[in-house]
Motif scaffolding. Structure first.
Motif, PDB file in Angstrom:
ATOM      1  N   GLU A 197       2.177   6.764  -6.839  1.00 40.85           N
ATOM      2  CA  GLU A 197       1.140   7.651  -7.365  1.00 40.85           C
ATOM      3  C   GLU A 197       1.497   9.121  -7.105  1.00 40.85           C
ATOM      4  O   GLU A 197       1.306   9.982  -7.990  1.00 40.85           O
ATOM      5  CB  GLU A 197      -0.203   7.313  -6.719  1.00 40.85           C
ATOM      6  CG  GLU A 197      -1.374   8.156  -7.179  1.00 40.85           C
ATOM      7  CD  GLU A 197      -1.699   7.981  -8.651  1.00 40.85           C
ATOM      8  OE1 GLU A 197      -2.311   8.887  -9.248  1.00 40.85           O
ATOM      9  OE2 GLU A 197      -1.323   6.908  -9.225  1.00 40.85           O
ATOM     10  N   ASP A 245       0.834  -1.209   0.000  1.00 37.99           N
ATOM     11  CA  ASP A 245       0.000   0.000   0.000  1.00 37.99           C
ATOM     12  C   ASP A 245       0.869   1.259   0.000  1.00 37.99           C
ATOM     13  O   ASP A 245       0.615   2.210  -0.769  1.00 37.99           O
ATOM     14  CB  ASP A 245      -0.933   0.011   1.198  1.00 37.99           C
ATOM     15  CG  ASP A 245      -2.034  -1.028   1.085  1.00 37.99           C
ATOM     16  OD1 ASP A 245      -2.280  -1.496  -0.063  1.00 37.99           O
ATOM     17  OD2 ASP A 245      -2.644  -1.395   2.111  1.00 37.99           O
ATOM     18  N   ARG A 246       1.887   1.278   0.843  1.00 32.18           N
ATOM     19  CA  ARG A 246       2.747   2.468   0.914  1.00 32.18           C
ATOM     20  C   ARG A 246       3.503   2.665  -0.400  1.00 32.18           C
ATOM     21  O   ARG A 246       3.641   3.789  -0.891  1.00 32.18           O
ATOM     22  CB  ARG A 246       3.731   2.313   2.068  1.00 32.18           C
ATOM     23  CG  ARG A 246       4.602   3.561   2.236  1.00 32.18           C
ATOM     24  CD  ARG A 246       5.640   3.382   3.296  1.00 32.18           C
ATOM     25  NE  ARG A 246       6.459   4.592   3.369  1.00 32.18           N
ATOM     26  CZ  ARG A 246       7.596   4.678   4.035  1.00 32.18           C
ATOM     27  NH1 ARG A 246       8.054   3.609   4.705  1.00 32.18           N
ATOM     28  NH2 ARG A 246       8.281   5.805   4.050  1.00 32.18           N
ATOM     29  N   ARG A 293       1.121   4.176  -2.926  1.00 27.83           N
ATOM     30  CA  ARG A 293       0.833   5.595  -2.681  1.00 27.83           C
ATOM     31  C   ARG A 293       2.013   6.477  -3.106  1.00 27.83           C
ATOM     32  O   ARG A 293       1.824   7.504  -3.758  1.00 27.83           O
ATOM     33  CB  ARG A 293       0.528   5.834  -1.201  1.00 27.83           C
ATOM     34  CG  ARG A 293      -0.831   5.326  -0.763  1.00 27.83           C
ATOM     35  CD  ARG A 293      -1.212   5.938   0.582  1.00 27.83           C
ATOM     36  NE  ARG A 293      -0.167   5.769   1.586  1.00 27.83           N
ATOM     37  CZ  ARG A 293      -0.071   4.725   2.400  1.00 27.83           C
ATOM     38  NH1 ARG A 293      -0.975   3.742   2.319  1.00 27.83           N
ATOM     39  NH2 ARG A 293       0.871   4.676   3.291  1.00 27.83           N
ATOM     40  N   GLN A 294       3.232   6.046  -2.756  1.00 28.16           N
ATOM     41  CA  GLN A 294       4.407   6.836  -3.111  1.00 28.16           C
ATOM     42  C   GLN A 294       4.607   6.902  -4.614  1.00 28.16           C
ATOM     43  O   GLN A 294       5.001   7.934  -5.173  1.00 28.16           O
ATOM     44  CB  GLN A 294       5.655   6.263  -2.430  1.00 28.16           C
ATOM     45  CG  GLN A 294       5.679   6.433  -0.930  1.00 28.16           C
ATOM     46  CD  GLN A 294       5.730   7.910  -0.533  1.00 28.16           C
ATOM     47  OE1 GLN A 294       6.296   8.758  -1.236  1.00 28.16           O
ATOM     48  NE2 GLN A 294       5.073   8.237   0.589  1.00 28.16           N
TER      49      GLN A 294
END
Length: 376
Positions: A147, A140-141, A144-145
């Motif tokens: 994106e 998930d992290r 996000r990074q």
């Protein structure tokens, strides 16, 4: 007449009988060079000389290599091939709570053999659950990074940290997953030991309540379709046995003999029995063979160029020395050590010690050496 006098008279009569046949007694002192019958054992092989009038009691034959078609009979048993036997165990310590398989039972691949309870297995499953959660969080992290970097609002250093964290979590997850594959399925501290292949349970090393350690075998398993016949063949007969030779196999459980062929020989000789293992496969793979069955095999041998003598020509002395008498010149015979194979139908193959064209005493050899015994 006293006993010593009778004994002396008996010895005199025996000595006279030997002299009448032209044979010098073995225990008699060596005669002088002028004698016409003597035994020579000086520097070369032992020789015996006979008077011409005694030669009709012997049959002497010039020998030549010839085809030797016969069969070797040997005891045998049915056994598993070496690669068809395996052990089932576990990599974690634990205590057996249930035994599912019994000795002699045929089981399918994946069938349960035993169930254990193990604190190490419980810890490994807990570690896997934690590694799975860490991998999900790291994914998930990382997403996000990536994106944020695409939109131009994220920092490159944070994206690199997320990528590194993801790789570490992925490595730990895969390690935990592979360990769980080794201990098998189950929940909590439960471990189910399963059969790795279709097999027969040969031996169980555990019972309910037993504590087991990592790597210790719990069951010995054998593949039922990978059995062959192991024959114990005498060392002297191994030179006659070739891979591919036909064999007839008699089993107590079958009304008729089955056919087979030799597929291999063992490299070692059993020291005490002087035998070696010859491995035979049945020609029909559907023949029901059960390891542990006793059998009797007859292996067909055909050896061109083999010298074969009547069994009466081969003598044994002192229980181990095998020899024949070879005519060196008229009336003079040499005791020749030989290596003999197994006698069959009154004939004995000579494996070493003789050459074609030599003349051998094939009948009456015992007259030349009273200390020898005929090879039966």
């Amino acid at each position: 007449m006293s006993f010593p006098s009778r004994l002396a008279l008996f010895g005199f009569l025996c000595l006279s009988a030997c002299e009448q046949n032209g044979i010098e007694p073995i225990d008699r002192p060596r005669p002088s060079p002028s004698s016409s019958a003597d035994t020579r054992k000086s520097h070369g092989p032992a020789t015996v000389s006979l008077r011409p009038e005694s030669l009709p009691y012997l049959v002497i034959q010039e020998i030549h290599p010839e085809a030797f078609d016969a069969s070797i009979s040997a005891p045998a048993k049915v056994d598993f091939r070496t690669k068809a036997v395996s052990a089932a165990g576990t990599i974690v310590p634990g205590r057996v709570t249930k035994v599912h398989a019994q000795i002699g039972e045929r089981i399918r691949a994946g069938a349960p053999l035993a169930t254990l309870v193990s604190a190490d297995a419980a810890q490994m499953r807990s570690d896997f659950s934690r590694a799975e959660a860490e991998l999900s969080r790291a994914e998930d992290r990382r997403r996000r990074q990536a994106e944020m970097a695409r939109r131009g609002v994220g920092l490159e250093v944070e994206r690199m940290e997320a990528e590194t964290e993801y790789r570490q979590a992925r490595t730990e997850y895969e390690r935990s997953r592979d360990l769980l594959h080794l201990i098998g399925d189950g929940r909590g501290g439960e471990v189910v030991v399963r059969a790795p292949m279709d097999s027969v349970v040969l031996k169980a090393h555990v019972s309910v309540g037993a504590a087991v350690g990592p790597g210790s075998p719990l069951f010995d398993l054998g593949e039922p379709s990978a059995a062959w016949i192991v024959a114990d063949v005498f060392e002297n007969d191994l030179l006659l046995v070739e891979v591919g030779a036909k064999a007839s196999i008699e089993l107590a459980s079958l009304p008729n003999a089955i056919s087979g062929h030799v597929v291999a020989e063992s490299a070692a000789i059993q020291n005490e029995l002087r035998r070696a293992s010859v491995f035979i496969e049945p020609d029909d793979p559907a023949v029901p063979l059960r390891p542990g069955m006793y059998a009797r095999v007859s292996i067909t041998v055909s050896e061109p160029g083999r010298i074969v003598l009547p069994t009466s020509a081969v003598l044994i002395k002192d229980g181990r020395e095998t020899f024949v008498y070879v005519e060196k010149e008229p009336g003079i015979f040499e005791a020749r050590p030989v290596r003999a194979g197994q006698s069959r139908a009154g004939m004995t193959p000579i494996l070493e010690g003789l050459s074609g064209g030599e003349r051998v005493v094939v009948k009456g050899a015992l007259l030349l050496d009273g200390e020898a015994a005929m090879l039966l």
